[in-house]
Every structure is written in C-alpha cells, then in structure tokens.
Design a protein around this motif. Structure first.
Motif, PDB file in Angstrom:
ATOM      1  N   GLU A  70       8.173  22.577 -10.082  1.00 41.05           N
ATOM      2  CA  GLU A  70       9.610  22.751  -9.903  1.00 41.05           C
ATOM      3  C   GLU A  70      10.330  21.424  -9.660  1.00 41.05           C
ATOM      4  O   GLU A  70      11.540  21.323  -9.872  1.00 41.05           O
ATOM      5  CB  GLU A  70       9.889  23.692  -8.727  1.00 41.05           C
ATOM      6  N   SER A  71       9.599  20.414  -9.218  1.00 38.28           N
ATOM      7  CA  SER A  71      10.238  19.123  -8.939  1.00 38.28           C
ATOM      8  C   SER A  71      10.835  18.504 -10.192  1.00 38.28           C
ATOM      9  O   SER A  71      11.699  17.625 -10.101  1.00 38.28           O
ATOM     10  CB  SER A  71       9.237  18.160  -8.303  1.00 38.28           C
ATOM     11  N   THR A  73       0.816  -1.227   0.000  1.00 40.57           N
ATOM     12  CA  THR A  73       0.000   0.000   0.000  1.00 40.57           C
ATOM     13  C   THR A  73       0.843   1.266   0.000  1.00 40.57           C
ATOM     14  O   THR A  73       0.292   2.360  -0.111  1.00 40.57           O
ATOM     15  CB  THR A  73      -0.928   0.030   1.227  1.00 40.57           C
ATOM     16  N   GLN A  74       2.167   1.128   0.108  1.00 40.38           N
ATOM     17  CA  GLN A  74       3.053   2.291   0.138  1.00 40.38           C
ATOM     18  C   GLN A  74       3.952   2.358  -1.104  1.00 40.38           C
ATOM     19  O   GLN A  74       4.959   3.055  -1.102  1.00 40.38           O
ATOM     20  CB  GLN A  74       3.940   2.241   1.392  1.00 40.38           C
ATOM     21  N   TYR A  75       3.579   1.630  -2.154  1.00 38.83           N
ATOM     22  CA  TYR A  75       4.419   1.576  -3.352  1.00 38.83           C
ATOM     23  C   TYR A  75       4.184   2.822  -4.202  1.00 38.83           C
ATOM     24  O   TYR A  75       3.195   2.933  -4.926  1.00 38.83           O
ATOM     25  CB  TYR A  75       4.137   0.305  -4.144  1.00 38.83           C
ATOM     26  N   ALA A  76       5.103   3.767  -4.108  1.00 40.13           N
ATOM     27  CA  ALA A  76       4.911   5.100  -4.700  1.00 40.13           C
ATOM     28  C   ALA A  76       4.749   5.057  -6.209  1.00 40.13           C
ATOM     29  O   ALA A  76       3.944   5.797  -6.786  1.00 40.13           O
ATOM     30  CB  ALA A  76       6.086   6.003  -4.318  1.00 40.13           C
ATOM     31  N   LYS A  77       5.493   4.190  -6.894  1.00 44.05           N
ATOM     32  CA  LYS A  77       5.437   4.158  -8.359  1.00 44.05           C
ATOM     33  C   LYS A  77       4.058   3.778  -8.861  1.00 44.05           C
ATOM     34  O   LYS A  77       3.600   4.286  -9.889  1.00 44.05           O
ATOM     35  CB  LYS A  77       6.478   3.180  -8.897  1.00 44.05           C
ATOM     36  N   TYR A 102       4.204  11.216  -4.601  1.00 41.77           N
ATOM     37  CA  TYR A 102       5.272  12.185  -4.297  1.00 41.77           C
ATOM     38  C   TYR A 102       5.508  12.288  -2.796  1.00 41.77           C
ATOM     39  O   TYR A 102       6.650  12.413  -2.342  1.00 41.77           O
ATOM     40  CB  TYR A 102       4.875  13.534  -4.869  1.00 41.77           C
ATOM     41  N   ILE A 103       4.435  12.217  -2.011  1.00 43.74           N
ATOM     42  CA  ILE A 103       4.573  12.253  -0.546  1.00 43.74           C
ATOM     43  C   ILE A 103       5.304  11.007  -0.048  1.00 43.74           C
ATOM     44  O   ILE A 103       6.177  11.088   0.823  1.00 43.74           O
ATOM     45  CB  ILE A 103       3.189  12.375   0.119  1.00 43.74           C
ATOM     46  N   LEU A 104       4.962   9.852  -0.628  1.00 45.87           N
ATOM     47  CA  LEU A 104       5.602   8.604  -0.209  1.00 45.87           C
ATOM     48  C   LEU A 104       7.072   8.548  -0.609  1.00 45.87           C
ATOM     49  O   LEU A 104       7.904   7.989   0.113  1.00 45.87           O
ATOM     50  CB  LEU A 104       4.860   7.411  -0.821  1.00 45.87           C
ATOM     51  N   ASP A 105       7.388   9.134  -1.768  1.00 47.68           N
ATOM     52  CA  ASP A 105       8.774   9.101  -2.255  1.00 47.68           C
ATOM     53  C   ASP A 105       9.108  10.433  -2.929  1.00 47.68           C
ATOM     54  O   ASP A 105       8.945  10.583  -4.137  1.00 47.68           O
ATOM     55  CB  ASP A 105       8.954   7.947  -3.246  1.00 47.68           C
ATOM     56  N   PRO A 106       9.583  11.420  -2.159  1.00 46.69           N
ATOM     57  CA  PRO A 106       9.919  12.741  -2.722  1.00 46.69           C
ATOM     58  C   PRO A 106      10.994  12.684  -3.797  1.00 46.69           C
ATOM     59  O   PRO A 106      11.138  13.633  -4.581  1.00 46.69           O
ATOM     60  CB  PRO A 106      10.417  13.521  -1.494  1.00 46.69           C
ATOM     61  N   ALA A 107      11.755  11.594  -3.851  1.00 51.23           N
ATOM     62  CA  ALA A 107      12.766  11.445  -4.898  1.00 51.23           C
ATOM     63  C   ALA A 107      12.128  11.101  -6.244  1.00 51.23           C
ATOM     64  O   ALA A 107      12.777  11.197  -7.288  1.00 51.23           O
ATOM     65  CB  ALA A 107      13.775  10.368  -4.510  1.00 51.23           C
ATOM     66  N   LEU A 108      10.848  10.694  -6.224  1.00 50.45           N
ATOM     67  CA  LEU A 108      10.141  10.360  -7.457  1.00 50.45           C
ATOM     68  C   LEU A 108       9.629  11.670  -8.075  1.00 50.45           C
ATOM     69  O   LEU A 108       8.452  12.005  -8.002  1.00 50.45           O
ATOM     70  CB  LEU A 108       8.990   9.403  -7.149  1.00 50.45           C
ATOM     71  N   SER A 109      10.548  12.398  -8.687  1.00 49.16           N
ATOM     72  CA  SER A 109      10.240  13.759  -9.135  1.00 49.16           C
ATOM     73  C   SER A 109       9.150  13.813 -10.195  1.00 49.16           C
ATOM     74  O   SER A 109       8.424  14.804 -10.293  1.00 49.16           O
ATOM     75  CB  SER A 109      11.513  14.428  -9.664  1.00 49.16           C
TER      76      SER A 109
END
Length: 291
Positions: free
Chosen positions: A113-114, A52-56, A82-89
């Motif tokens: 901007e991301s 349930t937390q898989y950002a992709k 984006y909240i789960l993985d901020p690196a997923l721009s």
C-alpha cells in the motif's frame, strides 16, 4: 547518451570525493541498472560505512540483492530502508513485493500500500485519488461497506488485467461498483462485468457517483490475505468480441484444432520496460530453440 553522461558525471563525483555518499549511491544504482548487481552492492556498502542510517542505500542494496536472486535478503534491506525513512515509499512497496513472493500475503499487501504515497504530478497519491486525472478527492478509501465504490486502475495495462481477475469477487463486497481503467481495456471489462459502469482513464468520473474508492492494486489486501484464499479462484474472465477469434484465426491461417497463443515481448514502462522487454528477433530465437 543521457545515461552515459549521467554515469560519467557520477564517476567524476566519486573520484573527486570518495566520501560523497550520494555519489556512491548513484554509482551503485548505475551498476544495478546495468545488472552488475554484485559490483553495485560493493558501492552501497561503501556508502553505508560512511552513514549507517542512509535509507536509500539500504533500499538500493535490496534491489541488487533481489537481482542476484536473494529475496529474503532483499526484503530485509528494503524493510530497513523503509523503517529509517517512511517517506521512502519505494522501499515499502518493494518490501511488500518481496513479502508477497515469499508467501507473506497479509504483511505483503499492507506494505504494498505504500506505493500509493508516491508522487504523481506533484500530488501525493495517498489512496484519495481519482485516477482519471490524478485529482485529489475527498472520497474515503474502501471500508467493506455496502456502498458505491469506484475501483481505479493506477498501473499499466498488464497489471490492470492481472488485478482485474479479482473484480468479479470484489463486486460482492460493494453495494454498487464503478470501474476506471486504461481506455484500451474498456470494452474487455464491459463484457466481463455486465452491469458495471466502466470508464476510461481519460474520462472524468463525477464524485457524486461513488461514496468510496480503491486502487485496483489494493484488491488483493481484501481478497487474497492467505495462500488458501487463492484456491479455486482462477479461470478465464475476459472474452473477445463475438467472432473476433474466428476472424483472427482465419487471417493467420490457423487450422482447426491448433492453438493460437499471443505473446507480449515489449513494455514501454519508463522505469522497468527495458527489464521486461526482448527484441522480437531474440524472442523468436528463444521460441525456436526452446532456450
């Protein structure tokens, strides 16, 4: 052929291991690319049942939802990813685009901007980039000071033309403005912005010439934070070379009083070009039939 092989490989992975979350996600992504959006959502849901937390999967689910016309739901899914993985721009960028389309300009530009955190040739384009070679530079981002500012085009020709409509207005916020765009646009922008030094993207801009820098796609954050800020700001800003329009009309046999309109029907963008292109025959059919 490569796409077919990729789809076949992904299918085998899913059949062999139905709980392979990456395989489920890739399978849904392949369906989305083929514009089978509703079917894609089913596979993203399966992946999210497992994790349930898989950002992709949230991000890809957002793409599919936008594909069926649900901007609000798409924005929600991109935001979760984006909240789960901020690196997923890409999630942040797409959330920003949805927000802009929905009229949330201030939040939309902030999220947009991301995109500058995407990797280009192994370097993080954190807004500290010289667009000529995407070299890392120590120059600061624009801060609304009366300083020398380099505006650099980080997108395609069409995007640079669109955002270029803000350059005349942005010039008033700078002490001096330099511009770097696709080399094919250099002459157009030199005519549109007399007194501004314009460079092609294949030219190196010395850091000694500017104090701050900003990506051309970031101008909206400073100039269009609300719907009202668009009012009275339209109009033509590009002009062809003297006499070019007259010569072109003569070559094409366009008579006095007739309007000549140019259309772009093909994009070579690797990621989105197919979605923004038509075969010339198909374009002609739409023009003739009006459908």
């Amino acid at each position: 052929v490569s796409q077919s092989r990729c789809a076949a490989r992904t299918t085998r992975v899913v059949l062999l291991d139905p709980r392979n979350i990456e395989g489920l996600n890739e399978f849904g992504g392949a369906l989305s690319q083929a514009e089978h959006f509703l079917s894609a959502i089913v596979w993203f849901d399966r992946a999210l049942v497992i994790d349930t937390q898989y950002a992709k999967s949230f991000s890809n689910r957002g793409f599919a939802l936008v594909g069926v016309g649900s901007l609000h739901s798409g924005y929600s899914e991109f935001s979760k990813g984006y909240i789960l993985d901020p690196a997923l721009s890409v999630s942040g960028k797409n959330a920003g685009l949805c927000c802009l389309l929905l009229g949330g300009y201030e939040q939309g530009w902030r999220l947009y901007e991301s995109r500058l955190r995407d990797n280009v040739d192994g370097h993080a384009t954190s807004g500290l980039v010289n667009a000529s070679e995407y070299d890392i530079t120590l120059k600061a981002c624009f801060s609304r000071g009366r300083r020398r500012v380099l505006v650099w085009g980080e997108q395609g020709v069409g995007d640079e033309v669109m955002f270029g409509g803000l350059l005349g207005e942005f010039r008033g916020l700078c002490g001096e403005m330099l511009l770097q765009v696709d080399r094919r646009l250099k002459g157009l922008f030199e005519r549109a912005l007399p007194g501004v030094k314009v460079y092609g993207r294949d030219e190196k801009v010395s850091e000694e010439l500017y104090d701050e820098q900003i990506a051309i796609g970031s101008l909206g954050k400073w100039l269009r934070p609300t719907r009202e800020s668009f009012e009275g700001k339209g109009g033509r800003y590009l002009a062809a070379q003297e006499g070019f329009g007259r010569r072109l009309r003569a070559e094409l046999g366009v008579r006095e009083g007739e309007r000549l309109i140019g259309l772009s029907w093909r994009s070579e963008a690797p990621a989105t070009g197919a979605q923004r292109s038509l075969a010339l025959k198909e374009l002609a059919w739409h023009i003739v039939t009006g459908k």
